[in-house]
Design a protein around this motif. Structure first.
Motif, PDB file in Angstrom:
ATOM      1  N   VAL A 238       0.899  -1.236   0.054  1.00 43.16           N
ATOM      2  CA  VAL A 238      -0.097  -0.090  -0.057  1.00 43.16           C
ATOM      3  C   VAL A 238       0.941   1.380  -0.026  1.00 43.16           C
ATOM      4  N   PRO A 239       0.689   2.381  -1.049  1.00 47.40           N
ATOM      5  CA  PRO A 239       1.597   3.582  -1.014  1.00 47.40           C
ATOM      6  C   PRO A 239       1.759   3.982   0.416  1.00 47.40           C
ATOM      7  N   LEU A 240       2.671   4.352   0.891  1.00 45.10           N
ATOM      8  CA  LEU A 240       3.247   5.315   1.978  1.00 45.10           C
ATOM      9  C   LEU A 240       3.246   4.288   3.161  1.00 45.10           C
ATOM     10  N   ILE A 241       2.301   3.087   3.067  1.00 44.29           N
ATOM     11  CA  ILE A 241       2.375   2.253   4.212  1.00 44.29           C
ATOM     12  C   ILE A 241       3.696   1.145   4.285  1.00 44.29           C
ATOM     13  N   ALA A 242       3.363   0.304   3.061  1.00 47.43           N
ATOM     14  CA  ALA A 242       4.545  -0.817   3.024  1.00 47.43           C
ATOM     15  C   ALA A 242       4.590  -0.981   1.495  1.00 47.43           C
ATOM     16  N   GLN A 243       5.698  -1.063   1.062  1.00 47.00           N
ATOM     17  CA  GLN A 243       5.922  -1.342  -0.364  1.00 47.00           C
ATOM     18  C   GLN A 243       6.829  -2.525  -0.607  1.00 47.00           C
ATOM     19  N   SER A 244       6.828  -3.256   0.335  1.00 46.01           N
ATOM     20  CA  SER A 244       7.878  -4.507   0.521  1.00 46.01           C
ATOM     21  C   SER A 244       6.846  -5.689   0.945  1.00 46.01           C
ATOM     22  N   VAL A 245       7.110  -7.009   0.559  1.00 48.53           N
ATOM     23  CA  VAL A 245       6.444  -8.129   0.998  1.00 48.53           C
ATOM     24  C   VAL A 245       7.643  -9.065   1.295  1.00 48.53           C
ATOM     25  N   VAL A 246       7.867  -9.768   2.651  1.00 46.45           N
ATOM     26  CA  VAL A 246       8.611 -10.414   3.194  1.00 46.45           C
ATOM     27  C   VAL A 246       8.108 -12.052   3.056  1.00 46.45           C
ATOM     28  N   LEU A 247       8.379 -12.805   2.365  1.00 48.45           N
ATOM     29  CA  LEU A 247       8.172 -14.227   2.537  1.00 48.45           C
ATOM     30  C   LEU A 247       9.084 -15.272   3.094  1.00 48.45           C
ATOM     31  N   THR A 248       8.901 -15.519   4.559  1.00 51.39           N
ATOM     32  CA  THR A 248       9.534 -16.366   5.079  1.00 51.39           C
ATOM     33  C   THR A 248       9.127 -17.202   5.900  1.00 51.39           C
ATOM     34  N   ARG A 249      10.066 -18.072   6.805  1.00 47.36           N
ATOM     35  CA  ARG A 249       9.449 -18.968   7.747  1.00 47.36           C
ATOM     36  C   ARG A 249      10.495 -18.786   8.922  1.00 47.36           C
ATOM     37  N   THR A 250       9.948 -19.853  10.043  1.00 48.43           N
ATOM     38  CA  THR A 250      10.932 -19.701  10.848  1.00 48.43           C
ATOM     39  C   THR A 250      11.379 -21.283  11.407  1.00 48.43           C
ATOM     40  N   GLN A 251      12.441 -21.426  12.255  1.00 50.38           N
ATOM     41  CA  GLN A 251      12.942 -22.563  12.621  1.00 50.38           C
ATOM     42  C   GLN A 251      12.409 -23.402  13.696  1.00 50.38           C
ATOM     43  N   ALA A 252      11.998 -24.403  13.473  1.00 51.84           N
ATOM     44  CA  ALA A 252      11.500 -25.233  14.502  1.00 51.84           C
ATOM     45  C   ALA A 252      11.949 -26.514  14.351  1.00 51.84           C
ATOM     46  N   ARG A 253      11.467 -27.790  14.065  1.00 52.20           N
ATOM     47  CA  ARG A 253      11.806 -28.964  13.449  1.00 52.20           C
ATOM     48  C   ARG A 253      12.201 -28.910  12.079  1.00 52.20           C
ATOM     49  N   SER A 254      13.010 -28.018  11.612  1.00 50.13           N
ATOM     50  CA  SER A 254      13.251 -27.658  10.142  1.00 50.13           C
ATOM     51  C   SER A 254      14.944 -27.393  10.112  1.00 50.13           C
ATOM     52  N   THR A 255      15.354 -26.966   8.924  1.00 51.85           N
ATOM     53  CA  THR A 255      16.490 -26.705   8.527  1.00 51.85           C
ATOM     54  C   THR A 255      16.820 -25.193   9.254  1.00 51.85           C
ATOM     55  N   ALA A 256      17.947 -24.977   9.622  1.00 54.56           N
ATOM     56  CA  ALA A 256      18.286 -23.846  10.540  1.00 54.56           C
ATOM     57  C   ALA A 256      18.246 -22.564   9.533  1.00 54.56           C
ATOM     58  N   MET A 257      17.696 -21.630  10.148  1.00 52.87           N
ATOM     59  CA  MET A 257      17.457 -20.241   9.283  1.00 52.87           C
ATOM     60  C   MET A 257      18.888 -19.391   9.153  1.00 52.87           C
ATOM     61  N   PRO A 258      19.219 -18.816   8.134  1.00 55.63           N
ATOM     62  CA  PRO A 258      20.568 -18.018   7.996  1.00 55.63           C
ATOM     63  C   PRO A 258      20.346 -17.035   9.098  1.00 55.63           C
ATOM     64  N   GLN A 259      21.796 -16.608   9.645  1.00 53.37           N
ATOM     65  CA  GLN A 259      21.679 -15.771  10.980  1.00 53.37           C
ATOM     66  C   GLN A 259      21.323 -14.403  10.553  1.00 53.37           C
ATOM     67  N   THR A 260      21.481 -13.961   9.421  1.00 49.85           N
ATOM     68  CA  THR A 260      21.102 -12.844   8.683  1.00 49.85           C
ATOM     69  C   THR A 260      19.504 -12.600   8.528  1.00 49.85           C
ATOM     70  N   GLU A 261      18.882 -13.513   8.728  1.00 51.46           N
ATOM     71  CA  GLU A 261      17.546 -13.494   8.279  1.00 51.46           C
ATOM     72  C   GLU A 261      16.523 -13.682   9.608  1.00 51.46           C
ATOM     73  N   SER A 262      16.784 -12.851  10.440  1.00 51.19           N
ATOM     74  CA  SER A 262      15.939 -12.930  11.710  1.00 51.19           C
ATOM     75  C   SER A 262      14.835 -12.225  11.740  1.00 51.19           C
ATOM     76  N   LEU A 263      13.581 -12.820  12.430  1.00 48.66           N
ATOM     77  CA  LEU A 263      12.420 -12.032  12.263  1.00 48.66           C
ATOM     78  C   LEU A 263      12.369 -10.575  12.645  1.00 48.66           C
ATOM     79  N   GLN A 264      13.150 -10.365  13.537  1.00 46.93           N
ATOM     80  CA  GLN A 264      13.331  -8.973  14.175  1.00 46.93           C
ATOM     81  C   GLN A 264      13.914  -7.956  13.111  1.00 46.93           C
ATOM     82  N   ALA A 265      14.740  -8.413  12.261  1.00 48.44           N
ATOM     83  CA  ALA A 265      15.404  -7.880  11.092  1.00 48.44           C
ATOM     84  C   ALA A 265      14.217  -7.391  10.115  1.00 48.44           C
ATOM     85  N   PHE A 266      13.350  -8.375   9.881  1.00 48.71           N
ATOM     86  CA  PHE A 266      12.624  -7.902   8.720  1.00 48.71           C
ATOM     87  C   PHE A 266      11.337  -7.151   9.348  1.00 48.71           C
ATOM     88  N   ALA A 267      10.950  -7.415  10.663  1.00 50.49           N
ATOM     89  CA  ALA A 267       9.920  -6.851  11.309  1.00 50.49           C
ATOM     90  C   ALA A 267      10.415  -5.256  11.145  1.00 50.49           C
TER      91      ALA A 267
END
Length: 255
Positions: free
Chosen positions: A126-155
């Motif tokens: 939405v113009p002036l609100i958000a112009q990017s979409v981040v498609l991601t996942r989190t780590q639980a019983r799965s492959t480790a996430m790259p260290q640079t791709e934290s939810l905090q950084a994306f949020a």
């Protein structure tokens, strides 16, 4: 013969592309992810086609089926839920086929996040609100996430966030994201988008986990978070693309 990796879309048989439907009609063998598909998708296959549910198979077993079909001269389709470009293990499967000299191609499909946004009736940018979409996942019983791709950084960017494969951790994730977006930030969960069992839950980061747990959701759901989901977001601004001053410069500025 070529192995065709085909996006099956979010589940509904009528959300396949025309190309995907034609490939299923021609296929001698079809491998499909039974966990995520509405069985009506397979109605595009011929009655005599061999159908193989991959939900309990590992990658080597899946590759063995693809290899066997190829060497038998069969036309084989490997269905992927949503679009093959997201969380489909495409790289692992095609790498194994390359090692065996087996040709393959890819047909895109409607991704789950797009089906979810459609059900919500939301534009994720939405113009002036958000112009990017981040498609991601989190780590639980799965492959480790790259260290640079934290939810905090994306949020921290304020972009619209779409979480796949994360519904079982929704409470912890909501708390983590609230630290950046704020507890009142709009959030939504869409399960089984486009299928008979589809479910849409809307709320905020402060209450979305309560609603998800009350419904007992465990799989086949995407989580969407961000200010673009706010009903008032459309008042943030309008697209320059359709500004009358750009299209007809002689027009007065909009008030």
């Amino acid at each position: 013969m070529t192995v065709h990796f085909v996006g099956a879309g979010p589940g509904a048989a009528d959300l396949l592309t025309l190309r995907a439907a034609r490939m299923l009609e021609r296929a001698d063998v079809c491998l499909y992810p039974g966990t995520y598909l509405d069985e009506q998708v397979l109605s595009h296959c011929r009655p005599e086609a061999v159908l193989i549910d991959t939900q309990h198979l590992d990658l080597d077993q899946i590759t063995a089926h693809l290899t066997e079909a190829h060497h038998a001269g069969h036309d084989v389709v490997r269905l992927c839920s949503g679009d093959p470009s997201l969380y489909s293990a495409l790289a692992e499967q095609t790498g194994r086929l390359d090692a065996r000299g087996i040709p393959w191609d890819v047909t895109p499909g409607v991704p789950a996040y797009a089906a979810a946004a459609a059900l919500l009736g939301k534009e994720l940018t939405v113009p002036l609100i958000a112009q990017s979409v981040v498609l991601t996942r989190t780590q639980a019983r799965s492959t480790a996430m790259p260290q640079t791709e934290s939810l905090q950084a994306f949020a921290r960017t304020g972009a619209t966030l779409v979480l796949h494969l994360a519904i079982t951790r929704v409470r912890a994730l909501a708390a983590e994201l609230a630290a950046e977006y704020g507890p009142g930030c709009p959030a939504a969960v869409v399960a089984n988008a486009s299928q008979p069992a589809e479910l849409v839950i809307t709320g905020t980061l402060s209450d979305i986990a309560d609603q998800v747990e009350a419904h007992g959701l465990k799989k086949a759901a995407v989580i969407l978070v961000g200010p673009a989901l706010d009903p008032a977001a459309c008042r943030g601004g309008e697209s320059h693309l359709y500004d009358p001053r750009r299209i007809r410069p002689d027009q007065p500025a909009r008030t």
